[in-house]
Motif scaffolding. Structure first.
Motif, mmCIF file in Angstrom:
data_model
loop_
_atom_site.group_PDB
_atom_site.id
_atom_site.type_symbol
_atom_site.label_atom_id
_atom_site.label_comp_id
_atom_site.label_asym_id
_atom_site.label_seq_id
_atom_site.Cartn_x
_atom_site.Cartn_y
_atom_site.Cartn_z
ATOM 1 N N LEU A 137 0.854 -1.189 0.000
ATOM 2 C CA LEU A 137 0.000 0.000 0.000
ATOM 3 C C LEU A 137 0.887 1.236 0.000
ATOM 4 C CD1 LEU A 137 -3.045 -0.101 2.430
ATOM 5 C CD2 LEU A 137 -3.019 0.067 -0.040
ATOM 6 N N ASP A 138 0.487 2.196 -0.794
ATOM 7 C CA ASP A 138 1.227 3.445 -0.890
ATOM 8 C C ASP A 138 1.263 4.177 0.453
ATOM 9 O OD1 ASP A 138 2.468 5.605 -2.077
ATOM 10 O OD2 ASP A 138 0.562 6.623 -2.366
ATOM 11 N N ILE A 139 0.179 4.046 1.226
ATOM 12 C CA ILE A 139 0.105 4.736 2.514
ATOM 13 C C ILE A 139 -0.028 3.715 3.633
ATOM 14 C CG2 ILE A 139 -0.781 6.944 1.735
ATOM 15 C CD1 ILE A 139 -3.566 5.837 2.370
ATOM 16 N N PHE A 154 -0.093 4.772 7.343
ATOM 17 C CA PHE A 154 -1.321 5.450 7.737
ATOM 18 C C PHE A 154 -2.462 4.451 7.907
ATOM 19 C CE2 PHE A 154 -4.581 8.532 7.824
ATOM 20 C CZ PHE A 154 -3.949 9.624 8.358
ATOM 21 N N PHE A 155 -2.528 3.503 6.981
ATOM 22 C CA PHE A 155 -3.542 2.448 7.044
ATOM 23 C C PHE A 155 -3.437 1.695 8.366
ATOM 24 C CE2 PHE A 155 -4.251 -2.103 6.443
ATOM 25 C CZ PHE A 155 -5.575 -2.113 6.069
ATOM 26 N N ALA A 202 -4.597 3.798 11.319
ATOM 27 C CA ALA A 202 -6.045 4.003 11.302
ATOM 28 C C ALA A 202 -6.774 2.746 11.751
ATOM 29 C CB ALA A 202 -6.501 4.412 9.907
ATOM 30 N N VAL A 203 -6.335 1.584 11.224
ATOM 31 C CA VAL A 203 -7.067 0.348 11.499
ATOM 32 C C VAL A 203 -6.855 -0.109 12.942
ATOM 33 C CG1 VAL A 203 -7.210 -2.068 10.886
ATOM 34 C CG2 VAL A 203 -7.122 -0.359 9.106
ATOM 35 N N GLY A 209 -6.499 1.737 15.408
ATOM 36 C CA GLY A 209 -7.324 2.599 16.246
ATOM 37 C C GLY A 209 -8.758 2.129 16.388
ATOM 38 N N VAL A 210 -9.219 1.275 15.459
ATOM 39 C CA VAL A 210 -10.603 0.805 15.524
ATOM 40 C C VAL A 210 -10.801 -0.168 16.703
ATOM 41 C CG1 VAL A 210 -12.379 -0.471 14.255
ATOM 42 C CG2 VAL A 210 -10.952 1.166 13.064
ATOM 43 N N LEU A 233 5.219 7.166 3.200
ATOM 44 C CA LEU A 233 4.312 6.504 4.139
ATOM 45 C C LEU A 233 4.223 5.007 3.859
ATOM 46 C CD1 LEU A 233 1.356 9.034 4.315
ATOM 47 C CD2 LEU A 233 2.853 8.390 6.176
ATOM 48 N N GLU A 279 -7.632 7.404 -1.323
ATOM 49 C CA GLU A 279 -7.192 6.487 -0.272
ATOM 50 C C GLU A 279 -6.915 7.194 1.046
ATOM 51 O OE1 GLU A 279 -4.108 3.394 -0.551
ATOM 52 O OE2 GLU A 279 -4.379 3.699 -2.683
ATOM 53 N N TRP A 304 -8.723 6.710 4.850
ATOM 54 C CA TRP A 304 -8.124 6.240 6.107
ATOM 55 C C TRP A 304 -8.093 7.341 7.156
ATOM 56 C CZ3 TRP A 304 -9.090 1.590 6.141
ATOM 57 C CH2 TRP A 304 -8.924 0.800 5.020
ATOM 58 N N VAL A 342 -11.350 6.976 8.777
ATOM 59 C CA VAL A 342 -11.371 5.887 9.757
ATOM 60 C C VAL A 342 -10.634 6.299 11.025
ATOM 61 C CG1 VAL A 342 -10.575 3.544 10.229
ATOM 62 C CG2 VAL A 342 -11.599 4.081 8.024
ATOM 63 N N LEU A 343 -9.433 6.888 10.854
ATOM 64 C CA LEU A 343 -8.616 7.229 12.026
ATOM 65 C C LEU A 343 -9.312 8.271 12.891
ATOM 66 C CD1 LEU A 343 -5.756 6.862 13.324
ATOM 67 C CD2 LEU A 343 -5.094 8.913 12.127
ATOM 68 N N VAL A 374 -13.989 7.207 13.096
ATOM 69 C CA VAL A 374 -14.293 5.937 13.761
ATOM 70 C C VAL A 374 -13.433 5.766 15.003
ATOM 71 C CG1 VAL A 374 -14.356 3.458 13.470
ATOM 72 C CG2 VAL A 374 -14.991 4.922 11.572
ATOM 73 N N GLY A 375 -12.120 6.030 14.851
ATOM 74 C CA GLY A 375 -11.190 5.726 15.930
ATOM 75 C C GLY A 375 -11.182 6.743 17.051
#
Lengths: 320, 172
Positions: free
Chosen positions: A107-109, A112-113, A116-117, A119-120, A169, B52, B56, B59-60, B63-64
């Motif tokens: 993934l390019d970012i 960041f992904f 973000a994930v 944090g869920v 990133l 993209e 995200w 989401v960050l 959601v987060g």
């Protein structure tokens, strides 16, 4: 190779890693903890030094009765363990194991992904805490939410420092840009990231949300059987994920003393397990932080240090 | 219809459905959880539109952090399990305002664009966004950061009454 076959292979590999790495870390924890405390640990299951202990544990969890408390909010209660586990599975998709194409989904970012994930995960904690209809669960969940929200900040800031240093990133890009002297340059960020990561997965000494001496088992109190096993699995996958991220961001990922092109995956795995060992080591060595100490460490130590590191990184980047 | 169109429609339906559930459910905490679903579906929409980074960020941040803070606050104060029948909700005016605004915007957009097609710009990668934000939009960006900083400091001052209090007040 046709696209669908490659995709299936990659996903199968990630699921394989998802199912085996946490077990290996778990078994290592049994053994390392035992030896640090002057005992043997599990010795019978499977014959040789109790290697099958966790498989036996898993079978036990499957057979246990799946209880949902009568006062609980059933759908939310049942969904929470899955929500806890899913983010870590997604994160494993983008962690590069070796150079070139040795990553499930570049993934390019990627960085960041990942942030973000991860944090869920806190949503799952709040879901399980509230839906259990238990005051200890709720208290544990609130502690966990306060902890996760607080420690997210130093985690993101210290990761941002590496992204600034590497100028990308993408996780693979960061490993490619990494040079050994970064170990010194990014040392404060590494320390902050590792400590914040420990708090993020609620490992001791940051396990105030599940403090057994005051909250039974925090937000997991009401869970039994397979659903409880899911939470446990999430914790161990969390160790793998935090160790892998520390490796990729700060320890140079697949870069090793020799043979990076072919042995890159081996260096990555070795570093991941070394970091996981330190995670276990800290659990055995340190007593649990009190709630106020925990928040104090985050806001008065980690956040300023990571901000200082950002300034340092920017200064060195501009100077070079 | 391409696969992307179908995905957009499906995600839009999820977002609208979850949004409706947020305002109609009688379960206080579940409303917050539906909000998570709704915002995640919006993030999915951004993904389909190849933005993209924005997806995200959604989401960050939402959601987060935002919804989690909301849930946290609800659980700290009052979060009964099961339906709360005493929720004070003037349904009709809200439905009128919400539905009217949504319908009006939809009509406006349909009227403005008709069947004209717009080429997707190149993918919203971090690099491109960074170049744009710190290039042509750098002044608004800086202004916003000052605004956010002011809000942060304001929040700290408001939540700590001892700041700026006279010594006698502090002793009390």
């Amino acid at each position: 190779m046709p696209l669908w076959l490659e995709l299936t292979l990659r996903i199968a590999a990630v699921v394989g890693a998802f199912l085996t790495l946490p077990l290996i870390v778990g078994q290592t924890e049994h053994k390392v903890m035992a030896h640090m405390q002057g005992r043997l640990g599990p010795m019978y299951a499977g014959g040789f030094h109790g290697w099958a202990q966790l498989i036996a544990d898993g079978l036990k969890f499957v057979q246990k009765e799946d209880i949902t408390p009568r006062a609980a909010d059933r759908p939310v209660f049942r969904l929470a363990p899955v929500v806890a586990l899913l983010p870590y599975l997604l994160v494993l998709l983008v962690i590069p194991l070796g150079p070139g194409d040795l990553v499930a989904q570049p993934l390019d970012i990627g960085l960041f992904f990942v942030l973000a994930v991860v944090g869920v995960g806190v949503v799952a904690v709040l879901m399980s805490a509230w839906a259990s209809a238990n005051k200890y669960s709720l208290l544990g969940g609130l502690r966990a939410a306060a902890q996760l929200l607080g420690y997210e900040l130093p985690l993101v800031l210290s990761a941002a420092s590496v992204a600034m240093a590497a100028g990308t990133l993408s996780l693979s890009g960061i490993v490619e840009a990494w040079q050994p002297w970064w170990l010194l340059w990014q040392a404060p960020a590494m320390a902050v990231f590792f400590v914040a990561g420990l708090a993020e997965i609620r490992r001791p000494p940051f396990d105030m949300p599940v403090a057994d001496s005051e909250l039974v088992f925090g937000y997991m109190t009401e869970y039994t059987g397979l659903r409880f096993a899911f939470f446990l699995l999430a914790e161990y996958v969390g160790i793998v994920v935090i160790a892998a991220l520390t490796t990729v961001l700060f320890l140079g990922g697949w870069q090793g003393p020799f043979g990076d092109a072919h042995l890159g995956w081996l260096w990555t795995l070795l570093k991941v397990f070394a970091v996981a060992f330190v995670v276990i080591w800290l659990r055995v060595s340190y007593p649990r932080l009190r709630e106020d100490q925990l928040q104090r460490l985050c806001w008065l130590v980690l956040v300023p240090v990571s901000l200082g590191q950002l300034v340092l990184t920017a200064a060195v980047r501009v100077a070079l | 219809m391409t696969g992307a169109d179908l995905l957009l429609l499906a995600l839009g339906a999820v977002a609208v459905g979850a949004g409706l559930l947020v305002v109609t459910t009688r379960h206080l905490v579940r409303a917050g959880l539906y909000l998570v679903v709704c915002l995640a579906a919006v993030a999915g929409l951004y993904l389909v539109l190849t933005a993209e980074l924005v997806a995200w960020v959604q989401v960050l941040i939402y959601v987060g952090a935002v919804v989690v803070l909301l849930l946290f606050a609800v659980m700290l104060t009052r979060a009964p399990i099961g339906a709360s029948d005493d929720l004070d909700r003037p349904g009709w005016p809200a439905a009128l305002v919400g539905g009217g605004a949504g319908l009006g915007l939809a009509v406006l957009l349909v009227d403005a664009f008709r069947w004209s097609t717009v080429e997707l710009p190149e993918a919203g990668t971090a690099e491109r966004l960074g170049a744009i934000v710190f290039g042509s939009w750098v002044l608004p960006f800086e202004l916003l950061s000052v605004l956010l900083l002011a809000a942060l400091i304001g929040a700290i001052v408001l939540s700590r009454p001892e700041i700026g209090a006279s010594p006698e007040e502090e002793r009390r």
